[in-house]
Design an enzyme around this catalytic site. Structure first.
Site, PDB file in Angstrom:
ATOM      1  N   ALA A  54      66.483  43.369 -45.953  1.00  0.00           N
ATOM      2  CA  ALA A  54      65.122  42.921 -45.161  1.00  0.00           C
ATOM      3  C   ALA A  54      65.835  42.604 -43.667  1.00  0.00           C
ATOM      4  O   ALA A  54      64.992  42.303 -42.548  1.00  0.00           O
ATOM      5  CB  ALA A  54      64.446  41.511 -45.774  1.00  0.00           C
ATOM      6  N   TYR A  55      66.829  42.787 -43.400  1.00  0.00           N
ATOM      7  CA  TYR A  55      67.472  42.313 -42.057  1.00  0.00           C
ATOM      8  C   TYR A  55      67.181  43.596 -41.103  1.00  0.00           C
ATOM      9  O   TYR A  55      67.652  44.816 -41.199  1.00  0.00           O
ATOM     10  CB  TYR A  55      68.949  42.127 -42.160  1.00  0.00           C
ATOM     11  N   SER A  56      66.200  43.156 -40.370  1.00  0.00           N
ATOM     12  CA  SER A  56      65.772  44.301 -39.383  1.00  0.00           C
ATOM     13  C   SER A  56      65.210  45.596 -40.123  1.00  0.00           C
ATOM     14  O   SER A  56      65.543  46.714 -39.686  1.00  0.00           O
ATOM     15  CB  SER A  56      66.728  44.853 -38.300  1.00  0.00           C
ATOM     16  N   ARG A  57      64.649  45.364 -41.279  1.00  0.00           N
ATOM     17  CA  ARG A  57      63.867  46.437 -41.966  1.00  0.00           C
ATOM     18  C   ARG A  57      65.118  47.441 -42.464  1.00  0.00           C
ATOM     19  O   ARG A  57      64.642  48.684 -41.974  1.00  0.00           O
ATOM     20  CB  ARG A  57      62.701  46.909 -41.515  1.00  0.00           C
ATOM     21  N   LYS A  80      71.327  42.351 -50.452  1.00  0.00           N
ATOM     22  CA  LYS A  80      70.312  41.499 -51.135  1.00  0.00           C
ATOM     23  C   LYS A  80      68.860  42.270 -51.239  1.00  0.00           C
ATOM     24  O   LYS A  80      68.809  42.993 -50.273  1.00  0.00           O
ATOM     25  CB  LYS A  80      70.283  40.081 -50.370  1.00  0.00           C
TER      26      LYS A  80
END
Length: 342
Positions: A54-57, A80
């Site tokens: 999810a970090y910066s997609r 994750k």
């Protein structure tokens, strides 16, 4: 850099874990600069890198993948899954359907055939933990994952997952990633003791309390930092700012920057394996590395305890997990006609 064992996995990791959340659009969009930061951390002896889909997609994972080319075998790599990765309601959560796909996507972006630690980013009350553990067990047996872990799980959820794993013969969660700092010590009450009981490592996030323990946020002053632009409420919480004003002179008297005091505190707890640092710039990394040899005396730790008692949270981080029982009003209020005693 010294090394510690991640729970009872036998995997050796550095007390500083390089968090990659700030690499990409939400932090540092310069891929080459981000790669240089990662390389410097590795050269300094940090061998533990943590990211998430999810970090910066996915951009963070792509940057990490570029940085680890030719160095993958020297790094304990963690990622994750759980947070939304699209509008489709099935592109999120802890179901087998999503976790298998999420891992495949992460492996592609990271440019590797396995991750050393695959973590469930948040609990999912709508999914049986047996469903989740069964899927993760198959991924471990397929050689795509070496160990599995959780993030932001309450102590009760951790215990339930351990019992289910034992009862069903499934892989056990071997680590937990909770928030922990001088300002947020709540996990000292149950989460850390439970992790120690079950041989789980703890890689704690936000040891600088979401930026508050950098010293850049002061009472009565307007901060112009990168984080301030996101409008986080925890950065203007009066109780937290009051506490920071007490910690700054303590750090000054000890002859160290507040950041070094905060990091040394986080890794001093026997239940903490690693503390995640999340530099956005090379200057951020240099500051944190400069404090790697800092050791807090019992006297300083006692003074910290006097300011923030053990097991106490001073406010909360905006990104901290809240169980549904807290989030949903209907779960903490009876219907109006059922509220009276008579």
């Amino acid at each position: 850099m010294k090394y510690r064992t991640l729970g009872r996995t036998g995997i050796k990791v550095s007390p500083y874990c390089l968090g990659a959340m700030m690499f990409g659009a939400i932090g540092n969009p310069d891929h080459d600069d981000s790669v240089r930061i990662i390389h410097k951390a590795l050269d300094a002896g940090i061998n533990f890198v943590d990211t998430a889909d999810a970090y910066s997609r996915g951009e963070s994972e792509e940057i990490v993948g570029k940085a680890l080319k030719g160095r993958r075998d020297d790094v304990v790599l963690a990622t994750k899954a759980h947070l939304p990765m699209g509008d489709d309601p099935n592109q999120r959560g802890n179901s087998r359907r999503w976790l298998v796909r999420a891992l495949e996507d992460s492996l592609r972006r990271l440019g590797t055939d396995h991750v050393d630690l695959f973590q469930i980013h948040r609990p999912a009350p709508d999914t049986d933990v047996e469903e989740t553990l069964s899927a993760l067990t198959d991924l471990v047996r397929a050689g795509k994952v070496r160990a599995i872990g959780t993030s932001s799980f309450p102590a009760s959820d951790i215990v339930e997952a351990q019992w289910v794993a034992e009862r069903r013969g499934l892989m056990r969660f071997r680590s937990e990633q909770p928030t922990y700092s001088i300002l947020n010590r709540g996990i000292e009450r149950e989460v850390l003791p439970v992790c120690e009981r079950y041989g789980m490592g703890a890689l704690v996030y936000s040891p600088l309390a979401g930026g508050l323990l950098t010293g850049r946020y002061r009472k009565g002053r307007q901060a112009d930092s990168h984080r301030a632009a996101f409008g986080f409420k925890h950065l203007s919480d009066e109780r937290r700012l009051d506490t920071v004003e007490q910690l700054i002179p303590l750090a000054d008297k000890a002859g160290m920057p507040l950041t070094h005091l905060a990091m040394a505190f986080a890794i001093a707890h026997p239940g903490v394996t690693s503390a995640i640092i999340g530099p956005r710039t090379m200057a951020h990394l240099d500051d944190l590395l400069a404090g790697a040899e800092t050791t807090l005396t019992d006297e300083i730790l006692d003074q910290i305890d006097a300011i923030v008692p053990p097991g106490t949270d001073i406010g909360t981080l905006d990104m901290a997990y809240n169980p549904l029982a807290i989030q949903q009003t209907a779960l903490r209020r009876r219907l109006p006609d059922e509220r009276s005693a008579a």
